[in-house]
Scaffold this motif. Structure first.
Motif: not given
Length: 195
Positions: A67-78, A80-81
């Motif tokens: 699931l973490g690989h499907r979700l984007r980190c909102v403060v990073c450059q593309n 996943s979390i």
């Protein structure tokens, strides 16, 4: 940096050989470097403690990472979390793990994060009217490009005459040339056949 290290090694060699005496300035510089290194290690320690902690259940941890690989980190450059080293990504991964342990489904977790951060958090946006152009657009552009290429090649082929049919006189001339007749004999033979 390389020169600095080489200079420092030269000073240490001279000091070890007894030919160099540490003066007050160099002593203060070494003390400042030591304090700086200690301060950096103390500053890095809380960040390491805040890292995402894996779950003890391997199946839940596998689901959390998937699931973490499907979700984007909102403060990073593309990223996943699951891949990011940002503090917020670690918090989100810990939150995903906590929600999975609480028995929430993956869709409930995704819905929660979308409600909190918007659809930007999803690497794959949902297929609906708002995202139709995003999903279909590349395929439509590729189809248009292929049609344009086919159309252009066909037009060029028609202009050059390649693939055009030959009339009977041209066919007879081509057959005579292929049979090995000279061009003058070929013209005579073609004239006889056509008359």
């Amino acid at each position: 940096m390389r020169r600095c290290v080489q200079s420092l090694l030269a000073v240490l060699r001279r000091y070890a050989a007894g030919r160099f005496r540490v003066d007050a300035t160099l002593g203060w510089l070494l003390i400042a470097i030591a304090f700086s290194a200690v301060a950096q290690s103390w500053a890095a320690a809380p960040a390491a403690e805040q890292r995402a902690q894996p779950l003890h259940d391997p199946e839940l941890e596998r689901r959390a990472l998937a699931l973490g690989h499907r979700l984007r980190c909102v403060v990073c450059q593309n990223q996943s979390i699951a891949e990011s080293n940002a503090e917020l990504a670690h918090d989100l991964m810990n939150q995903v793990r906590t929600m999975l342990q609480a028995g929430k489904s993956e869709q409930e977790i995704v819905d929660f994060l979308v409600a909190r951060y918007g659809e930007f958090v999803l690497f794959e946006p949902p297929f609906d009217a708002r995202t139709l152009l995003l999903w279909v657009g590349p395929f439509a552009l590729a189809a248009l490009g292929l049609f344009g290429l086919w159309s252009g090649l066909r037009r060029r082929q028609q202009q050059s005459g390649v693939g055009a049919t030959l009339d009977e006189a041209a066919k007879a001339q081509a057959d005579a040339l292929l049979a090995g007749d000279s061009p003058s004999k070929t013209e005579t033979r073609v004239a006889k056949e056509s008359s």
